[in-house]
Design a protein around this motif. Structure first.
Motif, short mmCIF file in Angstrom:
data_model
loop_
_atom_site.label_atom_id
_atom_site.label_comp_id
_atom_site.label_asym_id
_atom_site.label_seq_id
_atom_site.Cartn_x
_atom_site.Cartn_y
_atom_site.Cartn_z
N GLU A 105 8.52 108.28 4.65
CA GLU A 105 9.62 108.37 3.69
C GLU A 105 10.55 107.16 3.76
O GLU A 105 11.50 107.08 2.99
CB GLU A 105 10.42 109.65 3.93
N GLN A 106 10.29 106.24 4.70
CA GLN A 106 11.09 105.03 4.89
C GLN A 106 12.57 105.38 5.02
O GLN A 106 13.43 104.84 4.32
CB GLN A 106 10.86 104.05 3.74
N LEU A 107 12.85 106.31 5.92
CA LEU A 107 14.22 106.78 6.12
C LEU A 107 14.99 105.80 7.01
O LEU A 107 14.44 105.23 7.94
CB LEU A 107 14.21 108.16 6.78
N ASP A 108 16.28 105.65 6.72
CA ASP A 108 17.16 104.83 7.54
C ASP A 108 17.90 105.77 8.49
O ASP A 108 18.72 106.57 8.05
CB ASP A 108 18.14 104.07 6.67
N LEU A 109 17.59 105.70 9.76
CA LEU A 109 18.20 106.59 10.73
C LEU A 109 19.37 105.94 11.47
O LEU A 109 19.81 106.46 12.49
CB LEU A 109 17.15 107.05 11.74
N SER A 110 19.89 104.85 10.95
CA SER A 110 20.99 104.20 11.64
C SER A 110 22.23 105.11 11.67
O SER A 110 23.03 105.02 12.59
CB SER A 110 21.33 102.86 10.98
N GLY A 111 22.37 105.99 10.68
CA GLY A 111 23.49 106.92 10.68
C GLY A 111 23.35 108.01 11.73
O GLY A 111 24.33 108.67 12.06
N ALA A 112 22.16 108.20 12.25
CA ALA A 112 21.92 109.24 13.26
C ALA A 112 22.14 108.71 14.68
O ALA A 112 22.11 109.48 15.63
CB ALA A 112 20.51 109.79 13.12
N LEU A 119 27.93 100.60 16.41
CA LEU A 119 28.87 99.47 16.52
C LEU A 119 28.19 98.25 17.13
O LEU A 119 28.43 97.12 16.71
CB LEU A 119 30.09 99.89 17.35
N ARG A 120 27.36 98.45 18.14
CA ARG A 120 26.64 97.32 18.73
C ARG A 120 25.72 96.66 17.72
O ARG A 120 25.62 95.43 17.65
CB ARG A 120 25.83 97.78 19.95
N ARG A 121 25.04 97.49 16.93
CA ARG A 121 24.14 96.94 15.91
C ARG A 121 24.94 96.16 14.87
O ARG A 121 24.53 95.09 14.43
CB ARG A 121 23.35 98.07 15.25
N GLU A 122 26.09 96.69 14.48
CA GLU A 122 26.93 96.00 13.50
C GLU A 122 27.47 94.70 14.09
O GLU A 122 27.50 93.67 13.40
CB GLU A 122 28.08 96.90 13.07
N LYS A 123 27.90 94.71 15.35
CA LYS A 123 28.46 93.52 15.98
C LYS A 123 27.42 92.40 16.04
O LYS A 123 27.76 91.22 15.91
CB LYS A 123 28.96 93.85 17.38
N ALA A 124 26.16 92.76 16.21
CA ALA A 124 25.10 91.77 16.28
C ALA A 124 24.91 91.03 14.95
O ALA A 124 24.34 89.94 14.92
CB ALA A 124 23.79 92.42 16.72
N THR A 125 25.39 91.59 13.85
CA THR A 125 25.22 90.94 12.55
C THR A 125 26.33 89.94 12.23
O THR A 125 26.24 89.22 11.24
CB THR A 125 25.19 91.99 11.42
N TYR A 126 27.38 89.90 13.07
CA TYR A 126 28.49 88.96 12.83
C TYR A 126 28.15 87.62 13.43
O TYR A 126 27.50 87.56 14.46
CB TYR A 126 29.79 89.51 13.42
#
Length: 186
Positions: A105-112, A119-126
């Motif tokens: 289903e190509q689900l995005d589980l980042s919200g889980a 926050l760590r994943r988001e910080k890595a994008t800066y």
């Protein structure tokens, strides 16, 4: 008559029922011969066939149905014919079906994920995530929002014997400077 027999009839079923009746009759005849002088031997109620007799009749019907389908070509040109079964070895994993569902289903589980991991994943994008912002005020607002969420996560109670995982805050001035350099403005 259709390809599979008469309408409303299961293919091979009449033959299996006939075999079952024959086996029951043979069984009863054998018992009657064993005790011919017994009173009321012919008037006793019919017994159900044994489980092994029934299983043989059902197995016979299944084999007949498969053979008939093979003769008629029902198994020819099926998708995946001649190819190995996909993921046949992964079924030993208890959550294989969840992983398959997420993949299919190509689900995005980042919200889980836990807040710290998000926050760590988001910080890595800066600072690359800031390049699409139109001006310096928007960059400052985005970085300050991130820092507020980091502090809110730190204030959340932690359960467990180890210290809680933390995410470091971003330096607003440094992010603005990197944004300026990437945009080519000073």
């Amino acid at each position: 008559m259709s390809r599979w027999g008469r309408p409303g009839e299961r293919p091979g079923a009449p033959r299996a029922e006939e075999e079952l009746r024959e086996q029951v009759a043979e069984h009863e005849a054998h018992e009657d011969q064993a005790a011919p002088g017994r009173p009321g031997a012919g008037a006793r109620p019919r017994r159900r066939p044994s489980a092994s007799t029934t299983a043989r009749a059902v197995q016979s019907w299944v084999d007949q149905t498969i053979d008939q389908a093979q003769r008629q070509g029902a198994f020819d040109n099926l998708p995946g014919a001649g190819k190995p079964l996909r993921d046949v070895d992964t079924r030993a994993e208890p959550d294989w079906w969840v992983k398959e569902l997420v993949r299919r289903e190509q689900l995005d589980l980042s919200g889980a994920m836990p807040g710290v991991m998000q926050l760590r994943r988001e910080k890595a994008t800066y600072p690359e995530a800031l390049l699409g912002l139109p001006d310096e005020a928007a960059v400052r607002a985005r970085v300050e929002d991130f820092n507020e969420r980091v502090l809110a996560d730190r204030r959340r109670p932690h359960v467990g014997p180890t210290s809680p995982p933390v995410v470091g805050r971003l330096d607003v001035q440094e992010m603005v400077q990197l944004w300026r350099q990437a945009r080519g403005t000073s």
